[in-house]
Scaffold this motif. Sequence first.
Motif, mmCIF file in Angstrom:
data_model
loop_
_atom_site.group_PDB
_atom_site.id
_atom_site.type_symbol
_atom_site.label_atom_id
_atom_site.label_comp_id
_atom_site.label_asym_id
_atom_site.label_seq_id
_atom_site.Cartn_x
_atom_site.Cartn_y
_atom_site.Cartn_z
ATOM 1 N N UNK A 274 1.271 -9.854 15.800
ATOM 2 C CA UNK A 274 -0.115 -9.130 15.311
ATOM 3 C C UNK A 274 0.516 -7.873 14.253
ATOM 4 N N UNK A 275 1.455 -7.240 14.606
ATOM 5 C CA UNK A 275 1.748 -6.248 13.698
ATOM 6 C C UNK A 275 2.134 -6.777 12.431
ATOM 7 N N UNK A 276 2.871 -7.914 12.131
ATOM 8 C CA UNK A 276 3.178 -8.680 10.802
ATOM 9 C C UNK A 276 1.885 -9.093 10.156
ATOM 10 N N UNK A 277 1.126 -9.942 10.920
ATOM 11 C CA UNK A 277 0.173 -10.621 10.248
ATOM 12 C C UNK A 277 -1.242 -9.914 10.105
ATOM 13 N N UNK A 278 -1.657 -9.255 11.276
ATOM 14 C CA UNK A 278 -2.981 -8.546 11.376
ATOM 15 C C UNK A 278 -2.623 -7.164 10.612
ATOM 16 N N UNK A 279 -1.690 -6.564 11.164
ATOM 17 C CA UNK A 279 -1.280 -5.186 10.565
ATOM 18 C C UNK A 279 -0.679 -5.061 9.090
ATOM 19 N N UNK A 280 -0.128 -6.140 8.563
ATOM 20 C CA UNK A 280 0.551 -6.339 7.432
ATOM 21 C C UNK A 280 1.690 -5.442 7.044
ATOM 22 N N UNK A 281 2.359 -5.221 8.273
ATOM 23 C CA UNK A 281 3.754 -4.302 8.321
ATOM 24 C C UNK A 281 4.752 -5.350 7.846
ATOM 25 N N UNK A 282 5.983 -4.393 7.331
ATOM 26 C CA UNK A 282 7.083 -5.269 7.198
ATOM 27 C C UNK A 282 8.116 -5.421 8.395
ATOM 28 N N UNK A 283 9.082 -5.854 8.339
ATOM 29 C CA UNK A 283 10.075 -5.907 9.533
ATOM 30 C C UNK A 283 10.325 -4.659 9.743
ATOM 31 N N UNK A 284 10.890 -3.766 8.738
ATOM 32 C CA UNK A 284 11.560 -2.421 9.049
ATOM 33 C C UNK A 284 10.560 -1.685 9.783
ATOM 34 N N UNK A 285 9.205 -1.604 9.286
ATOM 35 C CA UNK A 285 7.977 -0.901 9.908
ATOM 36 C C UNK A 285 7.916 -1.308 11.411
ATOM 37 N N UNK A 286 7.887 -2.623 11.662
ATOM 38 C CA UNK A 286 7.687 -3.181 12.983
ATOM 39 C C UNK A 286 8.819 -2.417 13.829
ATOM 40 N N UNK A 287 9.922 -2.894 13.310
ATOM 41 C CA UNK A 287 11.056 -2.309 14.120
ATOM 42 C C UNK A 287 10.918 -0.571 14.509
ATOM 43 N N UNK A 288 10.409 -0.043 13.575
ATOM 44 C CA UNK A 288 10.228 1.330 13.865
ATOM 45 C C UNK A 288 9.114 1.621 14.890
ATOM 46 N N UNK A 289 8.079 0.951 14.657
ATOM 47 C CA UNK A 289 6.920 1.212 15.565
ATOM 48 C C UNK A 289 7.328 0.645 17.109
ATOM 49 N N UNK A 290 8.023 -0.529 16.971
ATOM 50 C CA UNK A 290 8.128 -0.975 18.461
ATOM 51 C C UNK A 290 9.354 -0.600 19.079
#
Length: 170
Positions: free
Chosen positions: A124-140
């Motif tokens: 959901x973060x990658x495809x719906x949120x349009x976030x990068x791997x680094x952004x997802x790692x920080x958020x989660x």
Amino acid sequence: MPDEDARLLRELHDQHAQAVWRYVVHLTGDRAMADDVVQETLLRAWRRPAVLDQSQQSARAWLFTVARNIVIDDRRSAHAQHEFGTDTLPERPSAADESDAVLDAWLVSDALSELSTEHRAVIVHAYYGGRSIAEIARELDIPEGTVKSRLHYGLRAMRLALQERGVTER
């Protein structure tokens, strides 16, 4: 047209046009159509000079037969069947038709619900949120390698869930 044929055609019109018109109105109930049918009938009589030379009774019978055939042909035509042409095919979805998109969204949502919470969150973060791997790692608050791994296995599980629902790869 020789003068004699023009005179005979005028006489044919004067003697028979009203009777043919009334006959066509009786057949169709349409006065405007009757005008058109009478005109076409007299045009066909003009094209066949032999009709002009017949007796009055046989000429009238010929005119009535021609008028009746014109009415029948019109009734059998696509126009009378209420068929009409169009520039676009009704089978093609219009731009406003979003039913395919709604069905796709429903299938994806249903497949997402079968995934584990961790896999679903990354997808959901990658495809719906349009976030990068680094952004997802920080958020989660997980390592980037874990994000990549969950994304990989989550997408595999997602593909399997969609295949179970009859969705094939394009």
